[in-house]
Design a protein around this motif. Structure first.
Motif, PDB file in Angstrom:
ATOM      1  N   ILE A  48       2.715   1.944  -2.569  1.00 12.76           N
ATOM      2  CA  ILE A  48       2.846   2.366  -3.969  1.00 12.76           C
ATOM      3  C   ILE A  48       1.971   3.612  -4.151  1.00 12.76           C
ATOM      4  O   ILE A  48       1.004   3.826  -3.418  1.00 12.76           O
ATOM      5  CB  ILE A  48       2.422   1.239  -4.947  1.00 12.76           C
ATOM      6  CG1 ILE A  48       2.871   1.578  -6.384  1.00 12.76           C
ATOM      7  CG2 ILE A  48       0.918   0.978  -4.882  1.00 12.76           C
ATOM      8  CD1 ILE A  48       2.688   0.420  -7.367  1.00 12.76           C
ATOM      9  N   THR A  49       2.340   4.472  -5.102  1.00 15.52           N
ATOM     10  CA  THR A  49       1.530   5.668  -5.353  1.00 15.52           C
ATOM     11  C   THR A  49       0.375   5.342  -6.308  1.00 15.52           C
ATOM     12  O   THR A  49       0.418   4.345  -7.041  1.00 15.52           O
ATOM     13  CB  THR A  49       2.366   6.794  -5.995  1.00 15.52           C
ATOM     14  OG1 THR A  49       2.801   6.361  -7.295  1.00 15.52           O
ATOM     15  CG2 THR A  49       3.594   7.140  -5.157  1.00 15.52           C
ATOM     16  N   LEU A  50      -0.635   6.199  -6.299  1.00 10.82           N
ATOM     17  CA  LEU A  50      -1.752   6.040  -7.241  1.00 10.82           C
ATOM     18  C   LEU A  50      -1.225   6.053  -8.673  1.00 10.82           C
ATOM     19  O   LEU A  50      -1.669   5.278  -9.523  1.00 10.82           O
ATOM     20  CB  LEU A  50      -2.769   7.184  -7.087  1.00 10.82           C
ATOM     21  CG  LEU A  50      -3.348   7.459  -5.697  1.00 10.82           C
ATOM     22  CD1 LEU A  50      -4.432   8.535  -5.803  1.00 10.82           C
ATOM     23  CD2 LEU A  50      -3.921   6.201  -5.073  1.00 10.82           C
ATOM     24  N   LEU A  61      -3.511   7.856   1.396  1.00  8.27           N
ATOM     25  CA  LEU A  61      -4.856   8.296   1.011  1.00  8.27           C
ATOM     26  C   LEU A  61      -5.919   7.662   1.905  1.00  8.27           C
ATOM     27  O   LEU A  61      -6.860   8.332   2.349  1.00  8.27           O
ATOM     28  CB  LEU A  61      -5.108   7.946  -0.468  1.00  8.27           C
ATOM     29  CG  LEU A  61      -6.445   8.407  -1.032  1.00  8.27           C
ATOM     30  CD1 LEU A  61      -6.628   9.914  -0.870  1.00  8.27           C
ATOM     31  CD2 LEU A  61      -6.565   8.023  -2.509  1.00  8.27           C
ATOM     32  N   VAL A  65       3.810   7.512  11.382  1.00  2.00           N
ATOM     33  CA  VAL A  65       4.092   8.253  10.152  1.00  2.00           C
ATOM     34  C   VAL A  65       3.926   7.328   8.953  1.00  2.00           C
ATOM     35  O   VAL A  65       4.405   6.190   8.961  1.00  2.00           O
ATOM     36  CB  VAL A  65       5.521   8.844  10.199  1.00  2.00           C
ATOM     37  CG1 VAL A  65       6.028   9.216   8.810  1.00  2.00           C
ATOM     38  CG2 VAL A  65       5.533  10.069  11.097  1.00  2.00           C
ATOM     39  N   ILE A  66       3.230   7.813   7.946  1.00  2.00           N
ATOM     40  CA  ILE A  66       3.134   7.106   6.671  1.00  2.00           C
ATOM     41  C   ILE A  66       4.065   7.827   5.704  1.00  2.00           C
ATOM     42  O   ILE A  66       3.832   8.990   5.370  1.00  2.00           O
ATOM     43  CB  ILE A  66       1.685   7.088   6.152  1.00  2.00           C
ATOM     44  CG1 ILE A  66       0.787   6.368   7.175  1.00  2.00           C
ATOM     45  CG2 ILE A  66       1.615   6.419   4.773  1.00  2.00           C
ATOM     46  CD1 ILE A  66      -0.683   6.373   6.832  1.00  2.00           C
ATOM     47  N   PRO A  67       5.152   7.154   5.305  1.00  2.00           N
ATOM     48  CA  PRO A  67       6.136   7.871   4.486  1.00  2.00           C
ATOM     49  C   PRO A  67       5.562   8.247   3.125  1.00  2.00           C
ATOM     50  O   PRO A  67       4.616   7.629   2.635  1.00  2.00           O
ATOM     51  CB  PRO A  67       7.285   6.864   4.357  1.00  2.00           C
ATOM     52  CG  PRO A  67       6.662   5.521   4.554  1.00  2.00           C
ATOM     53  CD  PRO A  67       5.524   5.738   5.516  1.00  2.00           C
ATOM     54  N   GLY A  68       6.154   9.274   2.531  1.00  2.00           N
ATOM     55  CA  GLY A  68       5.692   9.741   1.225  1.00  2.00           C
ATOM     56  C   GLY A  68       6.861   9.887   0.267  1.00  2.00           C
ATOM     57  O   GLY A  68       8.022   9.767   0.656  1.00  2.00           O
ATOM     58  N   VAL A 118       8.284   5.906  -2.853  1.00  4.88           N
ATOM     59  CA  VAL A 118       8.765   6.092  -1.487  1.00  4.88           C
ATOM     60  C   VAL A 118      10.072   5.310  -1.357  1.00  4.88           C
ATOM     61  O   VAL A 118      10.101   4.099  -1.586  1.00  4.88           O
ATOM     62  CB  VAL A 118       7.737   5.574  -0.454  1.00  4.88           C
ATOM     63  CG1 VAL A 118       8.311   5.646   0.957  1.00  4.88           C
ATOM     64  CG2 VAL A 118       6.427   6.355  -0.552  1.00  4.88           C
ATOM     65  N   ASP A 146       0.809  -1.218   0.000  1.00  8.92           N
ATOM     66  CA  ASP A 146       0.000   0.000   0.000  1.00  8.92           C
ATOM     67  C   ASP A 146       0.841   1.268   0.000  1.00  8.92           C
ATOM     68  O   ASP A 146       0.300   2.371   0.046  1.00  8.92           O
ATOM     69  CB  ASP A 146      -0.969  -0.001   1.186  1.00  8.92           C
ATOM     70  CG  ASP A 146      -2.089  -1.013   0.973  1.00  8.92           C
ATOM     71  OD1 ASP A 146      -2.319  -1.408  -0.193  1.00  8.92           O
ATOM     72  OD2 ASP A 146      -2.718  -1.412   1.964  1.00  8.92           O
ATOM     73  N   ILE A 180       0.452  10.538  -4.112  1.00 13.51           N
ATOM     74  CA  ILE A 180       0.190  10.071  -2.737  1.00 13.51           C
ATOM     75  C   ILE A 180       0.131   8.546  -2.779  1.00 13.51           C
ATOM     76  O   ILE A 180      -0.170   7.955  -3.826  1.00 13.51           O
ATOM     77  CB  ILE A 180      -1.132  10.670  -2.185  1.00 13.51           C
ATOM     78  CG1 ILE A 180      -1.223  10.440  -0.666  1.00 13.51           C
ATOM     79  CG2 ILE A 180      -2.353  10.096  -2.909  1.00 13.51           C
ATOM     80  CD1 ILE A 180      -2.392  11.185   0.003  1.00 13.51           C
ATOM     81  N   THR A 181       0.451   7.899  -1.669  1.00  4.65           N
ATOM     82  CA  THR A 181       0.384   6.432  -1.626  1.00  4.65           C
ATOM     83  C   THR A 181      -1.040   5.973  -1.298  1.00  4.65           C
ATOM     84  O   THR A 181      -1.850   6.737  -0.739  1.00  4.65           O
ATOM     85  CB  THR A 181       1.323   5.865  -0.549  1.00  4.65           C
ATOM     86  OG1 THR A 181       0.863   6.293   0.734  1.00  4.65           O
ATOM     87  CG2 THR A 181       2.760   6.321  -0.759  1.00  4.65           C
ATOM     88  N   LEU A 182      -1.321   4.724  -1.632  1.00  2.37           N
ATOM     89  CA  LEU A 182      -2.625   4.148  -1.279  1.00  2.37           C
ATOM     90  C   LEU A 182      -2.843   4.228   0.231  1.00  2.37           C
ATOM     91  O   LEU A 182      -3.941   4.536   0.699  1.00  2.37           O
ATOM     92  CB  LEU A 182      -2.697   2.670  -1.700  1.00  2.37           C
ATOM     93  CG  LEU A 182      -2.396   2.301  -3.159  1.00  2.37           C
ATOM     94  CD1 LEU A 182      -2.663   0.819  -3.379  1.00  2.37           C
ATOM     95  CD2 LEU A 182      -3.223   3.148  -4.106  1.00  2.37           C
ATOM     96  N   LYS A 183      -1.784   3.965   0.982  1.00  4.46           N
ATOM     97  CA  LYS A 183      -1.880   3.951   2.444  1.00  4.46           C
ATOM     98  C   LYS A 183      -2.140   5.350   3.006  1.00  4.46           C
ATOM     99  O   LYS A 183      -2.950   5.529   3.918  1.00  4.46           O
ATOM    100  CB  LYS A 183      -0.575   3.387   3.020  1.00  4.46           C
ATOM    101  CG  LYS A 183      -0.636   3.087   4.495  1.00  4.46           C
ATOM    102  CD  LYS A 183       0.553   2.228   4.894  1.00  4.46           C
ATOM    103  CE  LYS A 183       0.322   1.642   6.272  1.00  4.46           C
ATOM    104  NZ  LYS A 183       1.156   0.457   6.498  1.00  4.46           N
TER     105      LYS A 183
END
Lengths: 237, 237
Positions: A20-22, B25, B125-128, A129, A18, B20-23
């Motif tokens: 991965i980016t959109l 979002l 933290v959810i990394p970006g 990421v 999860d 943005i990542t799935l996580k």
């Protein structure tokens, strides 16, 4: 003449599917051909990260298999062959998504494909990421703030070089720790930086481990491990 | 006693809403409260990045407004007040997602919130995708490979410090360029590194610009700009 396809380097993030980016996911789903680094035998880590997202989709897949003993069969030949195979798809107008752990341009093997394809075909990269920020999130501490200089230093350097590269920075991420763990501990000890150093392996994966550097047994570490250190102890002091 | 909410630092990536990542979002959509850095007046960049994903969702929003002249109204007070407001939501059991450009732990202002909340509340933290890898993707060139040392160096350092920090590295990302562009050019010129340096502003945004450093007019640059340089000219030579 039909238009050629594009090579798209897709950073799939550090391990959690999860992360991965959109944008990366959309590119993966759209491309008819997937390429990815893989060991000589067995499963590709990059491929396994995106596996949950590809269920039910039919793709042509090109594993780029790297022999463990690189000297026996040079990496150059592996990439030349992959470039030929991928090039044939691009010439036929098919996009090829090359899946990369973390980010394609951050110490990624994608570079070796990129140097062979850029200029000849359209190539673009969707950033991901990186392990750098993923390890910081897993360790639960900021990497760097304000005017900090942050050095990313491969543990593969020899002991004197490691010490020289680490002695002046405020913050450092020592990557590719693997069998160099004992050397890294010695260098950080000698610089007075060991006390606050954190060791992270397999960040964001199920097998993730986060330890104080002093808690590691010194015997060795997997390739996907990192030591994070901040001269002030933490980035906000 | 009810359980307290969690503060979640969400890296929303460098600017393209689809980075943005799935996580990240999912965390944004789930949290009833959103906090984000904002200028004294007007729109928050972080908030604007995720705006397309939040249409139709009702959230309590906490802009953390930073005065332009920080001395007039110390940043410390701004964060103390935000910490109080966010803390009240957490105590009431509501999760708060703090939206951060790029990655929360990579030179992010989230650190100033983190230091006030960690220990008192659950924080994760959810990394970006950071500006570091986004700028490399936009510039179309690898950041670093193999045994390269990569330095992330704020342009805010004085000229001698900048030179000292850049003289030995294989690769560098000079961040926070802004009004320091002319100084950065002088330093890279004096080190023989200017020829291959690339300048990137607003990476992955509609306003993105990528130039050779020599093509910049030297007058200045926006805060969200970066200079990338590799000693070998490129990371694969």
């Amino acid at each position: 003449m039909s238009e050629s396809g594009a090579l798209i380097g897709v950073g799939v993030g550090p391990g959690d599917p999860d992360l991965i980016t959109l944008k990366g996911l959309a590119a993966l789903k759209r491309a008819p051909v997937l390429a990815y680094p893989a060991p000589e035998e067995g499963e590709s880590l990059a491929r396994s990260i995106v596996a949950p997202h590809l269920e039910g989709l039919v793709k042509t897949e090109i594993p780029i298999r790297m022999p463990i003993v690189a000297a026996r069969f040079p990496a150059r030949e592996v990439y030349e062959r992959a470039a030929g195979e991928i090039g044939a798809h691009l010439e036929a107008g098919r996009d090829v998504a090359c899946i990369c752990e973390g980010d394609p341009f951050f110490y990624g093997s994608f570079t070796f494909l990129f140097q062979r394809m850029a200029g000849r075909f359209p190539v673009r990269v969707i950033p991901g990421v990186s392990s750098l920020t993923a390890c910081a999130a897993s360790a639960g501490a900021p990497l760097a703030v304000r005017n900090d200089v942050l050095a990313v230093v491969p543990a593969t350097l020899d002991e004197d070089a490691l010490r020289a590269r680490l002695k002046d920075v405020e913050a450092a991420a020592i990557i590719k720790v693997g069998r160099h763990l004992a050397k890294v501990r010695r260098v950080l000890d000698s610089l007075g930086l060991a006390r606050h150093a954190r060791y992270v392996e397999h960040a964001t994966m199920r097998s993730e481990r986060v330890l104080a550097l002093s808690e590691t047994d010194g015997a060795g570490a997997p390739y996907f491990s990192m030591v994070l250190v901040h001269r002030r102890g933490s980035a906000w002091q």
